[in-house]
Enzyme design. Structure first.
Site, PDB file in Angstrom:
ATOM      1  N   SER A  58      -9.955   2.059   2.605  1.00 31.75           N
ATOM      2  CA  SER A  58      -9.019   2.776   1.765  1.00 31.75           C
ATOM      3  C   SER A  58      -8.008   1.864   1.065  1.00 31.75           C
ATOM      4  O   SER A  58      -7.373   2.302   0.118  1.00 31.75           O
ATOM      5  CB  SER A  58      -8.257   3.803   2.609  1.00 31.75           C
ATOM      6  OG  SER A  58      -7.433   3.142   3.561  1.00 31.75           O
ATOM      7  N   SER A  76     -10.424  -0.165   6.856  1.00 33.21           N
ATOM      8  CA  SER A  76      -9.783  -0.146   5.538  1.00 33.21           C
ATOM      9  C   SER A  76      -9.079  -1.423   5.092  1.00 33.21           C
ATOM     10  O   SER A  76      -8.658  -1.511   3.944  1.00 33.21           O
ATOM     11  CB  SER A  76      -8.770   0.998   5.476  1.00 33.21           C
ATOM     12  OG  SER A  76      -9.445   2.185   5.243  1.00 33.21           O
ATOM     13  N   LYS A 117       0.857  -1.203   0.000  1.00 31.26           N
ATOM     14  CA  LYS A 117       0.000   0.000   0.000  1.00 31.26           C
ATOM     15  C   LYS A 117       0.885   1.243   0.000  1.00 31.26           C
ATOM     16  O   LYS A 117       1.911   1.280   0.706  1.00 31.26           O
ATOM     17  CB  LYS A 117      -0.897  -0.041   1.245  1.00 31.26           C
ATOM     18  CG  LYS A 117      -1.966   1.036   1.306  1.00 31.26           C
ATOM     19  CD  LYS A 117      -2.857   0.879   2.544  1.00 31.26           C
ATOM     20  CE  LYS A 117      -3.962   1.932   2.571  1.00 31.26           C
ATOM     21  NZ  LYS A 117      -4.844   1.808   3.749  1.00 31.26           N
TER      22      LYS A 117
HETATM   23  N1  GLN Z   1     -13.504   4.706   5.932  1.00 32.36           N
HETATM   24  C1  GLN Z   1     -12.858   5.096   7.145  1.00 32.36           C
HETATM   25  C2  GLN Z   1     -12.363   6.506   7.059  1.00 32.36           C
HETATM   26  O1  GLN Z   1     -12.489   7.099   6.008  1.00 32.36           O
HETATM   27  C3  GLN Z   1     -11.758   4.151   7.491  1.00 32.36           C
HETATM   28  C4  GLN Z   1     -10.523   4.374   6.741  1.00 32.36           C
HETATM   29  C5  GLN Z   1      -9.382   3.520   7.215  1.00 32.36           C
HETATM   30  O2  GLN Z   1      -9.575   2.518   7.902  1.00 32.36           O
HETATM   31  N2  GLN Z   1      -8.186   3.944   6.882  1.00 32.36           N
HETATM   32  O3  GLN Z   1     -11.874   7.060   7.993  1.00 32.36           O
END
Ligand code: GLN
Length: 493
Positions: free
Chosen positions: A159, A183, A79
């Site tokens: 994400s 995410s 990532k």
């Molecule tokens: N969707 C959540 C956010 O936007 C989680 C994102 C994540 O776990 N990095 O904060």
């Protein structure tokens, strides 16, 4: 010859050791697959082909000398949030333009130390903020899954959307990902892959661009439970450079697969039966309970009464920490710089040009909730709610529950550019309703594919465990996987 990219990590590992093919051959197969697919899927933001081949050559030498590490010759994607020495690391943001760190994140270093091969950096939501991978500076990732009879492009979740799509489309054997509010687990569910967010502190956060430091945790996305167990074993470590990492031995997670569930108590939280939950997900959840019961576990009803406050509290805590963490991107030391008439003007212009809309929204919300006069009303209150959420879990675990079974997403993958979600950020935040409690409480959670919906799209189930009991999650998820099977998309790209 069989397509080497179809092999699981476990198979590839064993066959590399048996010298049935070389690490260079395996890596070359993946590089070819990426080349053919990335135009359509946009999963990789950078492919490090030369580096990958060099690493694979070195793996072949070690394999030949009988000095293979646990992941020797296994090609992985990383990532874009993880710092990789001398390689593009931009958190899919314009503000980090041209940034190539002089250091390696602890998690990726652990993987390379075991002989893994880096294929490149994977697309993601900018700074890991999002649930659809649409906030990336590099454009959205396309889910390799499509609904039956439809040509509509779907999101892979976020994400870690690039990580999940690349694993599902056979563009890497496994990938690193991070989970601040879901995410790892939500994109795994949207792509028919397995993702585990370990206990907070199990993996070092050093060298991972910080979003919300008290919630961020790294973990793997893989094609099956065994591969996720193999990857986590190598990723996890205590690290002097991250004082929140925990000094506990890392167990052999793979060894927990196949262990009996007899005598285990699986909790079913009534608060997760939210209004509007699609009947298909309800049905899948019931099926999951039946599978675990058949395997000897006892199913018990439980209550986690503060669940409904988790989402609003998260959307105070996470932006607050983000607003502080992202203050460092000012155009002075690295990344983008837009010149201004003085230094303050330079900061403003750089940040205005460098951050995308969602990141700016979070910074503004975060700055607001931390500001004088509002701190007690919002941030402090959210922290208190967090304690209550944690206590809910402690109470049920104390009462003898070993793990919790719950849905992971309120639906299967939705369309890229979904109008309703794009028009209202809060609707997008609601995607995280089942995942966020785990981060707020620092617990481990795994997402495992459990079936397909009426449209032929994958759906997952979630298991939540006690702190540092990832083994329980692996063995229980493995039972679900054995009952449900594994799922892969029809190739169209
Ligand atoms: N969707 C959540 C956010 O936007 C989680 C994102 C994540 O776990 N990095 O904060």
């Amino acid at each position: 010859m069989t397509d080497l990219t179809r092999l699981t990590i476990a198979d590839a590992r064993d066959r590399l050791k048996a010298r049935e093919f070389s690490a260079v051959e395996l890596t070359t197969s993946y590089l070819g697959a990426i080349d053919a697919a990335n135009g359509a899927l946009n999963a990789y933001v950078v492919v490090t082909a030369d580096k990958a081949l060099d690493m694979a050559k070195a793996s072949d030498e070690r394999l030949g000398a009988g000095k293979a590490g646990a992941l020797e010759g296994i090609p992985l994607g990383v990532k874009d949030l993880f710092a990789t020495e001398g390689v593009h690391t931009q958190a899919a943001s314009h503000v980090l333009d041209g940034f190539k760190p002089k250091y390696e994140s602890t998690v990726t270093q652990n993987l390379w130390n075991e002989g893994a091969v880096m294929l490149g950096k994977l697309n993601m939501d900018e700074f890991a903020m999002g649930s659809s991978n649409e906030s990336s500076y590099y454009g959205p990732v396309v889910n390799p899954w499509k609904a039956e009879g439809s040509d509509e492009k779907l999101v892979p979740g976020g994400s870690s959307g690039g990580s999940a799509a690349a694993v599902a489309a056979y563009l890497c054997a496994g990938a690193t990902a991070t989970d601040t509010g879901g995410s790892i687990r939500q994109p795994a569910a949207f792509t028919g892959t397995v993702g585990i967010k370990p206990t907070y502190g199990r993996c070092s956060r050093w060298g991972i661009a910080a979003y919300a430091s008290s919630l961020d945790q790294a973990g793997p996305i893989a094609r099956d439970v065994r591969d996720a167990a193999i990857l986590l074993k190598s990723m996890a470590s205590v690290d002097a450079k991250d004082t929140t990492s925990v000094d506990l031995p890392v167990p052999d997670y793979e060894a927990s697969l196949g262990q009996s569930l007899k005598g285990m108590k699986i909790g079913i939280p009534k608060e997760y039966r939210i209004e509007g939950l699609p009947p298909e997900i309800e049905k899948l959840w019931a099926e999951g309970m039946a599978w675990l019961k058949d395997a000897g576990a006892e199913i018990v009803d439980i209550s986690l009464p503060h669940t409904k406050y988790a989402l609003p509290a998260y959307y105070i805590v996470a932006p607050a920490e983000a607003s502080s963490n992202l203050a460092r991107y000012d155009g002075v030391r690295y990344g983008l710089r837009v010149d201004g008439k003085d230094i303050a003007d330079m900061y403003e212009k750089t940040r205005a040009a460098g951050f995308g809309e969602e990141v700016k929204r979070r910074i503004m919300v975060g700055t607001y909730v931390l500001s004088a006069g509002y701190y007690d009303a919002y941030y402090l209150k959210a922290q208190k709610v967090r304690t209550l959420i944690k206590r809910d879990f402690e109470t049920v675990f104390h009462a003898g529950v070993d793990a919790i079974l719950a849905p992971i997403t309120p639906s299967s993958a939705f369309a890229i550019g979904d109008k309703e979600l794009a028009a209202d950020p809060v609707k997008m935040y609601l995607q995280d309703v089942f995942t966020i409690t785990v981060n707020m409480a620092g617990l481990p959670g795994i997402s495992v594919p459990a079936g397909l919906d009426g449209k032929g799209l994958p759906l997952g189930l979630q298991l939540i465990g006690k702190p540092f009991e990832e083994e329980t999650l692996f063995k229980t998820a493995h039972v679900i996987e054995q009952a449900a099977g594994t799922f892969s998309p029809k190739k169209w790209w």
